[in-house]
Scaffold this active site. Structure first.
Site, PDB file in Angstrom:
ATOM      1  N   ASP A   1       0.816  -1.209   0.000  1.00  0.00           N
ATOM      2  CA  ASP A   1       0.000   0.000   0.000  1.00  0.00           C
ATOM      3  C   ASP A   1       0.853   1.264   0.000  1.00  0.00           C
ATOM      4  O   ASP A   1       1.880   1.348   0.678  1.00  0.00           O
ATOM      5  CB  ASP A   1      -0.913   0.001   1.232  1.00  0.00           C
ATOM      6  CG  ASP A   1      -1.885   1.153   1.234  1.00  0.00           C
ATOM      7  OD1 ASP A   1      -2.772   1.173   0.369  1.00  0.00           O
ATOM      8  OD2 ASP A   1      -1.745   2.045   2.091  1.00  0.00           O
TER       9      ASP A   1
ATOM     10  N   GLU B   1       0.422  -0.678  -5.127  1.00  0.00           N
ATOM     11  CA  GLU B   1      -0.741   0.194  -5.013  1.00  0.00           C
ATOM     12  C   GLU B   1      -0.232   1.618  -5.212  1.00  0.00           C
ATOM     13  O   GLU B   1       0.132   2.305  -4.258  1.00  0.00           O
ATOM     14  CB  GLU B   1      -1.413   0.022  -3.653  1.00  0.00           C
ATOM     15  CG  GLU B   1      -2.786   0.687  -3.544  1.00  0.00           C
ATOM     16  CD  GLU B   1      -2.724   2.148  -3.131  1.00  0.00           C
ATOM     17  OE1 GLU B   1      -3.598   2.925  -3.563  1.00  0.00           O
ATOM     18  OE2 GLU B   1      -1.804   2.533  -2.381  1.00  0.00           O
TER      19      GLU B   1
END
Length: 651
Positions: A284, A326
């Site tokens: 992330d 991401e």
């Protein structure tokens, strides 16, 4: 590659390894370490070679990799070897993903295990379980503010649950995807707590400053991620009486990767989850990993070096594990997360194709494909051993991050066109049936993002309110059209929780104080399984959408041209309502599939003359893989009905 300095250091490190490590059977580990060590040493030296403790940290790095390898089960080690031998395994057309919240798709992790049959029924064999690690109540950022990287949130289950799910998934050849939040921790994480208590070594895990001098320098060039709810990139902490970098929310402290201890800690966490049986780790916020005064602190070169180093280290200990980047950034930037100056991916094997998602919604709003063509044409070629994650909706908002030059080339003025899209998708444009919600509007730039479920954005919610059967049918066709694109485009298609059964917006989040200020929760519903069971009942819209999606997935898995080896060619047409591209078998290029999609409500004609350069001609006889029928064809033209798609092969 053999290099004297790095391998001399490696020999010294191996001599200094802890006895409990040296006693282990490390045969495959030593082979991989030797093959990768020059790159690992070079990257670690570039990032940390100026430090006095460089050799000590290098030793700790190798020990962390060795520990990760030793803790790997025999079953996972066999899987590593199998995937090394078939190194392009994830580029196959057989993979189809789904993203879900464990307590939205099911009650919790234990209940999710009971619903594995749903994945098999639909044809899903890659499941991304959204964040499940321990987070504080009320300040979790939807699960991305981690207070313990090694514990499952008690509200959804425990470690044994995830091990059991991993085991059951492997029996069924389903890949397990979990999130690792690399950029920050919760301010309640143990490291942050120790920092608050004055431990300087843990204060060095973050960007912490005595006064505003350095934060003010950063702020001169750093944009704000959430200007409406969390302005500023720094937060005053009264306990330390210091400023902390908090790029996302004030309770999320940014990790300082200029400290090698932080890198080694996070590598150890990556290995921990790899050894629980996770096949794919979604990393992330990777664009934010390196902070540098005078820059936006996004997409910095050293952020890429951090990811390259993580990948090289993981290749030594757990080579069967893949990384997803991401990075929701412009195409010219996102392509770099596969790895620059490389042939095969050397950072992350998978990246989100956020641009394609936005382009598809542009086609739905405008009913033409001018910007869609322009965006696809300028989408950079991916590397070998890398692939896109293609999706229509996800847990997050829809950002309209098109390149301004693409918008102009399509004949629009960028700011005015983005305003049109926001108005259309939020139902404020005359004639729009979309039920989206505006997210994070920026008055200064005119920018905004959109929230909403696929079905509601596609007009199904509005159609059901009027009980107009024709409008309902059009909305369903839009849903299927968009899924047909992601299933045939090239990459791994990712279907969001509820989209295969046309779940509408969930407005109940407004009554939950912990969610009411974030309208992304409108498309993060809890699945009503009684309603979901309507997929088995003919005549229901759930049955229509589910079975059509299921059929597309089954066909995709049988068509080798849908594998992802840069085997797509865009066909330029005179008709601006159609998009057309050819997929071909990279080993047998004569095996081709012609993908056509009509983004207009009215029938449109495709001139077969435009396909001549692709090896087709006006005498080609086609059959549609999806319907099994021949398309409407006359006078060297194929007619495509409103919101219809074709997957055509020659007979």
């Amino acid at each position: 590659m053999y290099e004297q300095i790095s391998h001399s250091l490696l020999n010294s490190i191996l001599d200094d390894l802890k006895p409990e490590i040296r006693r282990q059977d490390l045969r495959h580990f030593y082979t991989r370490l030797g093959a990768n060590f020059y790159a690992i040493h070079s990257l670690f030296s570039t990032l940390y070679g100026h430090r006095d403790d460089f050799k000590l940290q290098m030793l700790r790095l190798v020990e962390t990799m060795a520990k990760g390898y030793i803790d790997r089960s025999p079953e996972l080690e066999r899987l590593d070897i199998q995937r090394e031998q078939d190194h392009n395994w994830f580029l196959s057309q057989k993979w189809v993903g789904m993203a879900l919240y464990s307590n939205g798709f099911a009650e919790n992790l234990a209940d999710l295990e009971n619903k594995i049959g749903y994945f098999q029924e639909l044809g899903i064999n890659m499941v991304h379980i959204m964040p499940i690690l321990r987070c504080p109540n009320g300040q979790s950022d939807g699960g991305y503010a981690i207070s313990d990287f090694r514990q499952i949130d008690e509200r959804v289950g425990d470690l044994e649950d995830i091990r059991q799910i991993s085991k059951e998934f492997r029996k069924r050849d389903i890949l397990l995807v979990l999130d690792i939040v690399l950029n920050h921790t919760s301010d309640e994480h143990e490291w942050a707590q120790k920092a608050k208590m004055g431990d300087r070594s843990f204060q060095d895990y973050y960007y912490i400053f005595e006064n505003r001098e350095i934060p003010d320098l950063f702020e001169q060039t750093m944009p704000e991620v959430f200007p409406e709810t969390d302005p500023s990139n720094f937060t005053w902490n009264a306990e330390m009486e210091k400023w902390v970098m908090t790029v996302f929310h004030n309770y999320q402290w940014d990790l300082n990767y200029s400290n090698p201890r932080v890198f080694i800690e996070m590598l150890d966490i990556i290995m921990f989850w790899a050894n629980q049986g996770v096949d794919v780790l979604r990393l992330d916020a990777v664009a934010f990993l390196w902070k540098k005064i005078g820059t936006s602190c996004q997409n910095e070169r050293n952020a890429h070096l951090i990811l390259q180093l993580m990948k090289d280290c993981c290749q030594v200990s757990a080579p069967g594990v893949l990384f997803i980047a991401e990075a929701i950034v412009a195409p010219v930037e996102v392509i770099k997360y596969f790895g620059e100056d490389a042939i095969a991916a050397k950072e992350c094997e998978i990246a989100y194709n956020a641009t394609l998602m936005a382009l598809i919604w542009d086609g739905i709003a405008t009913k033409n494909t001018k910007l869609l063509y322009q965006g696809i044409k300028n989408l950079p070629n991916k590397l070998e051993r890398a692939t896109w994650l293609n999706y229509v909706r996800c847990h997050d908002d829809i950002g309209l991050g098109f390149d301004d030059s693409d918008i102009r080339a399509a004949g629009y003025e960028p700011r005015a066109h983005r305003k049109f899209l926001v108005d259309y998708l939020s139902g404020q444009f005359d004639g729009s049936s979309s039920k989206g919600m505006v997210f994070m509007p920026n008055e200064a730039t005119g920018d905004a993002r959109i929230c909403g479920s696929l079905a509601s954005l596609a007009g199904l919610e509005s159609a059901l309110e009027t009980a107009d059967e024709d409008l309902i049918a059009l909305a369903i066709n839009r849903i299927l059209l968009m899924h047909a694109i992601i299933l045939s485009f090239g990459g791994i298609p990712l279907i969001y929780n509820g989209d295969a059964i046309a779940v509408l917006n969930d407005y109940s989040y407004i009554d939950d104080p912990s969610k009411s200020n974030d309208n992304r929760w409108v498309h993060r519903p809890k699945i009503n399984w009684e309603k979901a069971d309507l997929r088995k009942q003919q005549g229901t819209l759930e049955h229509t959408v589910f079975n059509a999606t299921k059929k597309m997935i089954a066909i995709r898995k049988e068509i080798s041209a849908f594998a992802d080896f840069n085997n797509r060619e865009l066909v330029h047409l005179d008709n601006e309502h159609l998009v057309c591209f050819v997929r071909f078998n990279h080993q047998r290029p004569s095996e081709k599939v012609l993908v056509i999609a009509n983004f207009d409500v009215n029938p449109q004609d495709l001139d077969l003359e435009s396909l001549r350069t692709m090896g087709f001609n006006i005498y080609s006889n086609f059959v549609d893989l999806y319907s099994g029928m021949k398309p409407e064809q006359s006078d060297s033209r194929i007619t495509v009905q409103g919101y219809q798609f074709y997957w055509l092969t020659e007979t």
